[in-house]
Design an enzyme around this catalytic site. Structure first.
Site, PDB file in Angstrom:
ATOM      1  CG  ASP A 333     -26.490 -15.113  10.301  1.00  0.00           C
ATOM      2  OD1 ASP A 333     -25.411 -15.431  10.823  1.00  0.00           O
ATOM      3  OD2 ASP A 333     -27.484 -15.862  10.307  1.00  0.00           O
ATOM      4  CG  LEU A 360     -27.661 -16.017  14.158  1.00  0.00           C
ATOM      5  CD1 LEU A 360     -26.816 -14.829  14.595  1.00  0.00           C
ATOM      6  CD2 LEU A 360     -28.268 -16.727  15.362  1.00  0.00           C
ATOM      7  CG  ASP A 361     -29.783 -13.735   7.931  1.00  0.00           C
ATOM      8  OD1 ASP A 361     -30.346 -12.786   8.500  1.00  0.00           O
ATOM      9  OD2 ASP A 361     -28.776 -13.584   7.225  1.00  0.00           O
ATOM     10  CG  HIS A 362     -31.868 -19.709   6.656  1.00  0.00           C
ATOM     11  ND1 HIS A 362     -32.603 -19.944   5.514  1.00  0.00           N
ATOM     12  CD2 HIS A 362     -30.609 -19.438   6.236  1.00  0.00           C
ATOM     13  CE1 HIS A 362     -31.821 -19.828   4.448  1.00  0.00           C
ATOM     14  NE2 HIS A 362     -30.607 -19.519   4.854  1.00  0.00           N
TER      15      HIS A 362
END
Length: 462
Positions: A333, A360-362
């Protein structure tokens, strides 16, 4: 309570190929303010959680024959969950989500961000820069000096060539004009496809949408584990498999291992490979978060998986996308933020910045979970092995170019209201409650994480 419409939710729901009439089942509320940023991070967060919740409600309806339950998205729950990796505590102790060498550095002509959380990435970074890593040296000072003598692009190419991770900071226009950036802009937010005509598993009546489903979790920090953590919340038996030579951070697993079990298998070993094949024969979903093609030699390409286990749902996640000159690069991310211009947009004249969470990850994790849930729903209607794909860069493009800011909720944000504690094999664990919510749905995971890699490589009940 705010208006039951959200442009971001509508966009994501359309990307999932879902029935737009179901959007009126979603409402929004709760105090906000937990993810302040120049970019519409809160809208990304609430939209991805909304479509994941709605996809869970839709599959629940398919399995029970009852109307689709209503979904309420609470901003405070969403913001807390997006900060879960920073809020988790074990016996009151916090952990640092970034190692000392995972940071911004000034190069001769700009900025570079490195990622060295894992020991093998740290070793490759130091080797590429010609820094010994001797404990008697000031390693950070030596790294700073080595990077300062090079251009940002030179550092990026040198470190990547050595198998490490470093990305030169780019502005949004520079990224948009690059070959990879142009290709990303031409991609949808995510893709879904039916890849054969195999009959899918017929799901019986169950209170939880994923009850009775078995998920092989071949992912690492952070988006993939968020997706599979969500499937575990919704009733799936999720078994995470890692290679024993690539140890995971127990601290990270304390956050993303909720509801799951974890084991290690060396797919290059004949005995472990047989065990894996036995697990695959009984699996309903496989989620893969390694670099595109990295596991193909083990027969884990989608077409090969579908041939060996007809009716499978296959979910693939990557950092940069499965196309273009960057498709084989490792990524996280923080590095995607730097490459795509997000760091510049969130920064100042003096230095790049960062989003208030690994958004972005979540966000990609909840989108991927939503795509798996929708694939299971479509499978009940049309059968076939199903393939879903997402990438952090595609989520980043949506954040920068596709989303508009939306109003926040009323009142102040207090993450403490969305945290709880439980006993675990490691000690007393504090963690964020799940944000995915619908009428009659689960409010917490059924089990805490265990010690990473210690579970037996079997399905529950086998």
């Amino acid at each position: 309570m705010r208006s039951p419409t959200s442009t971001g939710t509508s966009q994501a729901w359309a990307a999932l190929g879902a029935d737009a009439s179901l959007l009126d089942r979603v409402s929004y509320g709760g105090p906000s303010g937990g993810l302040p940023a120049r970019l519409p991070v809160m809208e990304l967060a609430r939209s991805t959680v909304a479509v994941c919740s709605l996809a869970a409600a839709e599959l629940t309806s398919v399995r029970t024959g009852r109307p689709v339950p209503r979904v309420r998205v609470d901003d405070e729950a969403v913001a807390t969950a997006f900060l879960s990796d920073r809020l988790v505590r074990l016996d009151g102790r916090a952990w640092s989500t970034f190692a000392p060498l995972s940071r911004f550095w000034r190069a001769s002509d700009g900025w570079v961000r490195t990622h060295a959380n894992y020991p093998h990435h740290r070793a490759r970074l130091l080797a590429a820069l010609g820094v010994s890593g001797d404990a008697r040296e000031d390693v950070a000072h030596s790294v700073a000096g080595a990077i300062a003598e090079r251009t940002a692009r030179e550092v990026e190419e040198t470190v990547y060539a050595a198998g490490g991770l470093a990305v030169a900071a780019r502005g949004p226009e520079e990224w948009a004009g690059s070959e990879q950036g142009v290709l990303v802009a031409g991609q949808p937010l995510l893709t879904t496809a039916r890849i054969d005509d195999a009959p899918g598993r017929v799901l019986g009546d169950a209170a939880l949408p994923c009850a009775g489903l078995r998920v092989l979790d071949l992912t690492r920090v952070l988006a993939g584990p968020v997706a599979t953590r969500t499937l575990a919340l919704l009733g799936a038996d999720v078994l995470r498999i890692d290679a024993p030579q690539l140890p995971e951070s127990q601290e990270a697993h304390n956050d993303t291992g909720m509801g799951k079990r974890s084991t290690t298998l060396d797919l290059g070993d004949a005995t472990d490979r047989r065990i894996f094949e036995e697990l695959l024969r009984e699996a309903d979903v496989v989620v893969i978060g390694y670099r595109p093609g990295a596991l193909d030699r083990f027969g884990l390409a989608p077409d090969t998986l579908a041939e060996r286990r007809p009716g499978l749902v296959i979910a693939q996640l990557s950092a940069w996308g499965r196309y273009g000159p960057w498709h084989e690069r490792r990524g996280f991310d923080s590095l995607v933020q730097v490459a795509t211009g997000i760091a510049e947009l969130e920064g100042s004249a003096d230095a790049p910045g960062a989003l208030p969470a690994q958004a972005l990850d979540h966000g990609t994790g909840y989108l991927l979970a939503a795509a798996v849930l929708r694939a299971l729903t479509e499978q009940q209607r049309t059968g076939g092995s199903q393939l879903v794909r997402s990438a952090l860069t595609q989520t980043a493009h949506w954040l920068v170019h596709g989303l508009a800011s939306a109003p926040g909720g009323e009142g102040g944000f207090d993450a403490g209201r969305r945290l709880t504690e439980t006993d675990s094999p490691m000690g007393r664990l504090r963690y964020a409650l799940p944000p995915v919510s619908y009428e009659g749905g689960p409010v917490d995971w059924g089990r805490p994480p265990g010690v990473w890699g210690r579970d037996a490589p079997v399905w529950i009940g086998v």
